[in-house]
Design an enzyme around this catalytic site. Structure first.
Site, PDB file in Angstrom:
ATOM      1  N   ARG A   1       0.853  -1.199   0.000  1.00  0.00           N
ATOM      2  CA  ARG A   1       0.000   0.000   0.000  1.00  0.00           C
ATOM      3  C   ARG A   1       0.884   1.242   0.000  1.00  0.00           C
ATOM      4  NH1 ARG A   1      -4.877   1.804   4.139  1.00  0.00           N
ATOM      5  NH2 ARG A   1      -3.341   1.405   5.762  1.00  0.00           N
TER       6      ARG A   1
ATOM      7  N   ASP B   1      -3.615   3.157  14.243  1.00  0.00           N
ATOM      8  CA  ASP B   1      -2.815   3.787  13.209  1.00  0.00           C
ATOM      9  C   ASP B   1      -3.359   5.182  12.962  1.00  0.00           C
ATOM     10  OD1 ASP B   1      -5.084   3.501  11.647  1.00  0.00           O
ATOM     11  OD2 ASP B   1      -4.208   2.015  10.292  1.00  0.00           O
TER      12      ASP B   1
END
Length: 545
Positions: free
Chosen positions: A177, A456
């Site tokens: 990603r 996150d």
């Protein structure tokens, strides 16, 4: 230095190299990742696609202004023919991506990469974005780690305990990603401008890995974050086609899964599939960013204020509709529909572990029953639990492409807010999560265990947006008090002091200078500014050392 792969076309001679790299090649491996040939390819990508990307980001701002002025997201009238047509589907899914029942996600640290690849999951999504603080060293080391993972040479020796790590048999399929469209890389400049971080990420990754993956009879796979429109998807599709043509590899060598994690994107899912139909294989419910985007997009709508983020679960109507509409859309067009993250981490306490187990079971049973083809976990120890649930549902099938959830999940349902608590405890927990995460991020750590969850950037963003929206609309707390700037400032100061005391003897404090004051200050500014910052990572990036 890495030589140009024999099948690669050289950059056009009329393009003079004007790209300047200010970040150091801190070892021989970094030097080879940042070879002249690799950087020339990145420069070519930026020359070709940079201006168009800037225009897309400007369009995002224009669209948000219309939402701020009272409009609501809706399905596009100009693309109705795409949605209504039954004549198109995405390209067939490669065999190694047909079964993705359990995916693990995580940062680009070498040990974590090895553990995730060895976890028993079908897929490892290695995150250069929300799970990683984008220091120069992190970004370059991530590319080094990806190259070693793809050629099978990756190893690690833990300097603290002497434990060795190496790749086992049958590792998970690796998907990378890159950073989102909005993030820059200031250590590489072209024409005195920082380049798009995403083009550095995909350019270096493809350059260094397409050949080794071809030897394993695999393509190059990406997870694409934070798209908001069909046009942004078309931009990515063109980037992929350009890279494939440049290296003389078949169209479709690159395959992408798109995270549907913004509110505008949920209204353009079919259009995104259509724009990327040569390269896309599926979509994913990026639930945490999606909740953040809901608040961000509708931040000026007083009738769309969400309650405490911790009470906003996937069983709420607007998130349930989001999940089921994604499955409907993907399966109609032959694409996989991957479920969202279970951010829980195992606990040594039996009572807490029983709670974690039950929560994961409930979440994954809901996803598998809805028709999702797979799901995400954040910790290797939860892979087996998630797999058992999806095995029970899928049995011998690789996926649930034949499953179509019933229901008409229209704009009204997708935009409907939910009820829930608005209290001091929720605010204080949001403060803790955001400041603890931002403090770690400023130290170069992008994935942090907090309160039994792997947090996150997305979860820190929800915490920040939750507080900003409550302050903006002068929310009345459940105990009758108005939530004011002064009340927030008081609680933030109290929590910051408490966090500093608790951290005095922590391992991180022994190894690093903690940054609670810096994190607290920027969090206060972001939460109280009249103008809502698009992403907290943008001002924080300027503070990275």
């Amino acid at each position: 230095m890495c030589s140009t792969p024999p099948s690669a076309k050289h950059s056009p001679s009329h393009i003079e190299q004007r790209m300047i790299v200010t970040g150091s090649a801190f070892n021989k491996e970094a030097e080879s990742v940042l070879s002249d040939e690799a950087l020339s390819f990145v420069e070519l990508l930026v020359e070709t696609f940079g201006l168009r990307l800037e225009a897309l980001l400007e369009k995002r701002l224009e669209t948000q202004v219309s939402f701020d002025q009272g409009q609501l997201p809706d399905f596009r009238k100009d693309t109705k023919a795409i949605r209504d047509s039954t004549a198109w589907r995405v390209s067939p899914i490669p065999n190694d991506l047909l079964d993705r029942r359990v995916e693990i996600t995580g940062p680009i640290d070498r040990k974590m990469v090895i553990n995730a690849l060895n976890s028993g999951a079908n897929v490892f999504m290695c995150c250069f974005e929300d799970a990683t603080s984008p220091t120069w060293e992190n970004m370059v080391n991530g590319q080094i780690n990806m190259r070693a993972a793809n050629d099978g040479s990756i190893t690690h020796l833990d300097p603290k305990n002497g434990k060795s790590y190496a790749l086992g048999d049958n590792p998970a399929t690796l998907i990378m990603r890159p950073r989102g469209l909005h993030l820059k890389e200031t250590h590489i400049q072209l024409n005195n401008q920082a380049i798009p971080g995403c083009l550095m990420d995909v350019g270096l990754y493809f350059f260094h890995n397409y050949a080794s993956r071809a030897k394993q009879e695999q393509g190059v796979y990406f997870y694409i974050p934070k798209l908001e429109s069909m046009e942004e998807a078309a931009w990515w599709n063109d980037v992929f086609t350009f890279m494939e043509n440049h290296f003389n590899v078949p169209i479709g060598t690159i395959r992408a899964t798109v995270l549907i994690e913004t509110l505008p994107a949920v209204f353009q899912m079919e259009e995104i599939l259509y724009a990327m139909k040569e390269h896309i294989v599926g979509m994913n419910c990026g639930r945490w960013d999606y909740i953040f985007s809901y608040i961000k997009t509708l931040k000026h709508h007083k009738d769309r204020v969400l309650p405490d983020r911790h009470a906003v679960g996937m069983d709420t109507p607007f998130l349930d509709a989001y999940s089921k509409r994604l499955i409907q859309t993907c399966h109609r067009r032959g694409a996989l529909a991957i479920g969202g993250m279970s951010a829980f981490i195992p606990s040594k306490d039996p009572t807490q572990m029983a709670f974690v187990t039950q929560k994961v079971i409930e979440d994954k049973q809901r996803e598998s029953a809805n028709g999702h083809d797979g799901t995400w976990v954040a910790h290797p120890h939860l892979v087996t639990l998630a797999r058992e649930i999806f095995d029970q549902k899928l049995k011998s099938r690789p996926n649930q492409l034949d499953v179509m959830p019933e229901g008409n999940f229209d704009a009204s349902t997708l935009l409907s807010p939910c009820e829930g608590p608005k209290n001091e405890a929720g605010v204080r927990k949001n403060i803790r999560i955001a400041v603890l995460y931002m403090e770690a991020w400023l130290r170069g750590v992008g994935c942090v265990p907090i309160f039994g969850l792997m947090e996150d950037a997305a979860t820190a963003e929800i915490s920040r947006a939750n507080i900003w929206q409550w302050l903006k609309h002068q929310v009345q707390l459940d105990d009758g008090r108005l939530f004011t700037d002064s009340l927030f400032k008081q609680w933030l100061q109290e929590e910051t002091v408490a966090m500093k005391v608790e951290a005095m003897h922590s391992e991180a404090t022994q190894d690093h200078v903690r940054k609670f004051d810096e994190a607290s200050a920027v969090f206060y500014q972001l939460s109280t500014d009249d103008d809502f910052a698009d992403f907290l990572t943008l001002p924080c990036y300027e503070m990275l050392e």
